[in-house]
Scaffold this active site. Structure first.
Site, PDB file in Angstrom:
ATOM      1  N   CYS A 108    -194.169  11.002 -56.718  1.00  0.00           N
ATOM      2  CA  CYS A 108    -193.604   9.778 -56.148  1.00  0.00           C
ATOM      3  C   CYS A 108    -193.360   8.725 -57.243  1.00  0.00           C
ATOM      4  O   CYS A 108    -194.260   8.402 -58.010  1.00  0.00           O
ATOM      5  CB  CYS A 108    -194.586   9.238 -55.109  1.00  0.00           C
ATOM      6  SG  CYS A 108    -194.201   7.583 -54.558  1.00  0.00           S
TER       7      CYS A 108
HETATM    8  N1  MHO Z   1    -196.116   9.618 -49.819  1.00  0.00           N
HETATM    9  C1  MHO Z   1    -195.117   8.614 -49.912  1.00  0.00           C
HETATM   10  C2  MHO Z   1    -194.089   8.967 -50.929  1.00  0.00           C
HETATM   11  C3  MHO Z   1    -193.112   7.908 -51.138  1.00  0.00           C
HETATM   12  S1  MHO Z   1    -192.142   8.232 -52.376  1.00  0.00           S
HETATM   13  C4  MHO Z   1    -191.181   7.028 -52.825  1.00  0.00           C
HETATM   14  C5  MHO Z   1    -194.467   8.461 -48.554  1.00  0.00           C
HETATM   15  O1  MHO Z   1    -194.355   9.447 -47.845  1.00  0.00           O
HETATM   16  O2  MHO Z   1    -194.074   7.384 -48.199  1.00  0.00           O
HETATM   17  O3  MHO Z   1    -191.693   9.483 -52.579  1.00  0.00           O
END
Ligand code: MHO
Length: 147
Positions: A3
């Protein structure tokens, strides 16, 4: 590095890094959006573009932060986040960076029991992510998703 919210925080805080931005790279689709990338169909990866002053910090040293701040042995996955957008990849901008990245990977391998799966790939088009993703943790607090 997974992420891009957490990855950007890592690089943003390093002395010598003068700017960071998050975006998408490495896929086929033009002008991807976060939602389109999340379908796993565009092939893009969440990336951080770090601009740095090489007189203050070297590319090599930045790569050490890269290895230390994620698990480069899990294919298309970083903790709970999985999908091709989370794969571990270094997009190099020139041949020197490519060489440095390859030797840095070899050195880093000594610290991991499992094989490093990080790809080392020539840069593609950097598509900036939507504004609300930029410096996300700086604005909202917190510092990592799966890190
Ligand atoms: N686990 C996070 C990842 C966000 S990211 C910008 C979510 O699911 O919001 O990939």
């Amino acid at each position: 590095m997974g992420c891009f919210w957490g990855s950007e925080e890592v690089f943003r805080k390093i002395k010598g890094v003068t700017n960071t931005a998050v975006g998408f790279m490495g896929g086929k689709a033009k002008n991807p959006t976060y939602l389109s990338v999340c379908t796993n169909l565009t092939g893009h990866v969440e990336v951080v573009q770090a601009t740095f002053n090489p007189k203050i910090i070297s590319y090599e040293k930045l790569l050490e932060y890269f290895w230390k701040n994620h698990d480069p042995t899990t294919p298309n996955r970083q903790g709970l986040d999985f999908g091709t957008q989370y794969k571990s990849v270094i997009f190099y901008h020139n041949e020197n960076q490519k060489k440095t990245a390859i030797s840095s990977l070899k050195t880093a391998q000594k610290n991991f029991k499992n094989k490093i799966v990080t790809e080392i790939v020539k840069e593609g088009v950097f598509y900036p992510a939507e504004e609300y993703h930029q410096k996300y943790y700086m604005k909202k607090g917190g510092s990592s998703c799966s890190l």
